[in-house]
Design an enzyme around this catalytic site. Structure first.
Site, PDB file in Angstrom:
ATOM      1  N   CYS A   5     -11.040  17.661   8.271  1.00 63.26           N
ATOM      2  CA  CYS A   5      -9.582  17.633   8.149  1.00 63.26           C
ATOM      3  C   CYS A   5      -9.135  18.998   7.623  1.00 63.26           C
ATOM      4  O   CYS A   5      -9.839  19.987   7.792  1.00 63.26           O
ATOM      5  CB  CYS A   5      -9.108  16.468   7.279  1.00 63.26           C
ATOM      6  SG  CYS A   5      -9.508  16.579   5.529  1.00 63.26           S
ATOM      7  N   ARG A  37      -8.335  12.750   4.129  1.00 62.50           N
ATOM      8  CA  ARG A  37      -8.825  12.030   5.308  1.00 62.50           C
ATOM      9  C   ARG A  37     -10.326  12.148   5.527  1.00 62.50           C
ATOM     10  O   ARG A  37     -11.010  11.125   5.683  1.00 62.50           O
ATOM     11  CB  ARG A  37      -8.080  12.498   6.567  1.00 62.50           C
ATOM     12  CG  ARG A  37      -6.628  12.070   6.583  1.00 62.50           C
ATOM     13  CD  ARG A  37      -5.861  12.742   7.692  1.00 62.50           C
ATOM     14  NE  ARG A  37      -5.707  14.174   7.383  1.00 62.50           N
ATOM     15  CZ  ARG A  37      -5.079  15.038   8.157  1.00 62.50           C
ATOM     16  NH1 ARG A  37      -4.567  14.640   9.305  1.00 62.50           N
ATOM     17  NH2 ARG A  37      -4.960  16.307   7.798  1.00 62.50           N
ATOM     18  N   ASP A  73      -1.733  12.545   8.086  1.00 59.24           N
ATOM     19  CA  ASP A  73      -2.159  13.108   6.806  1.00 59.24           C
ATOM     20  C   ASP A  73      -1.371  12.432   5.685  1.00 59.24           C
ATOM     21  O   ASP A  73      -0.151  12.581   5.600  1.00 59.24           O
ATOM     22  CB  ASP A  73      -1.902  14.616   6.797  1.00 59.24           C
ATOM     23  CG  ASP A  73      -2.492  15.315   5.587  1.00 59.24           C
ATOM     24  OD1 ASP A  73      -3.009  14.632   4.673  1.00 59.24           O
ATOM     25  OD2 ASP A  73      -2.442  16.559   5.560  1.00 59.24           O
TER      26      ASP A  73
END
Length: 148
Positions: free
Chosen positions: A8, A14, A117
């Protein structure tokens, strides 16, 4: 042994959650790591990411890592959270062509190829991201196992 690298942006939300989810499934034949395109090495996972993982009885001690050639070479499969992460990896590490996919692309999703996100959001938003990651990782495992 299937080596999976989740990527990420900052490696605090994440990708560490994805790493923790896959590790928590305790499936033989899988190794997993995570990294970030713009990560500061040594940061903990975000407070909300840690809370959501704890809420699901997942104990994960995380220290962020900047994406580096060693991780890219280690991985058999690189799963990114967004198309822009995938493109950045392909641009920086052209040898990854064929082993880097967005997580949604790899699992056959046909729309909205990015995992949202949750950074800066509420615990509820992190919970939604966790649920999405768990569903996608289950699909990815099934795909990998069916092709072995």
């Amino acid at each position: 042994m299937q080596r999976i690298l989740f990527v990420c942006t900052g490696n605090t939300c994440r990708s560490p959650m994805a790493e923790a989810i896959l590790k928590s499934k305790k499936i033989d034949g899988f190794e997993v790591k995570s990294a970030g395109i713009y990560a500061a090495t040594g940061s903990e996972a975000s407070a909300h990411a840690k809370k959501v993982l704890a809420d699901h009885q997942i104990d994960h001690h995380h220290s962020s890592n900047l994406l580096a050639s060693e991780s890219v070479q280690w991985a058999d499969l690189i799963l990114t959270m967004t198309g822009s992460h995938k493109n950045a990896i392909l641009h920086q590490f052209s040898e990854t062509a064929g082993k880097v996919f967005t997580l949604k692309e790899f699992t056959g999703e046909q729309y909205d190829m990015d995992v949202v996100d949750p950074y800066g959001g509420s615990v509820a938003i992190y919970q939604e991201t966790y649920q999405e990651l768990d569903r996608l990782i289950t699909k990815a495992i099934e795909k990998i196992q069916s092709s072995q």
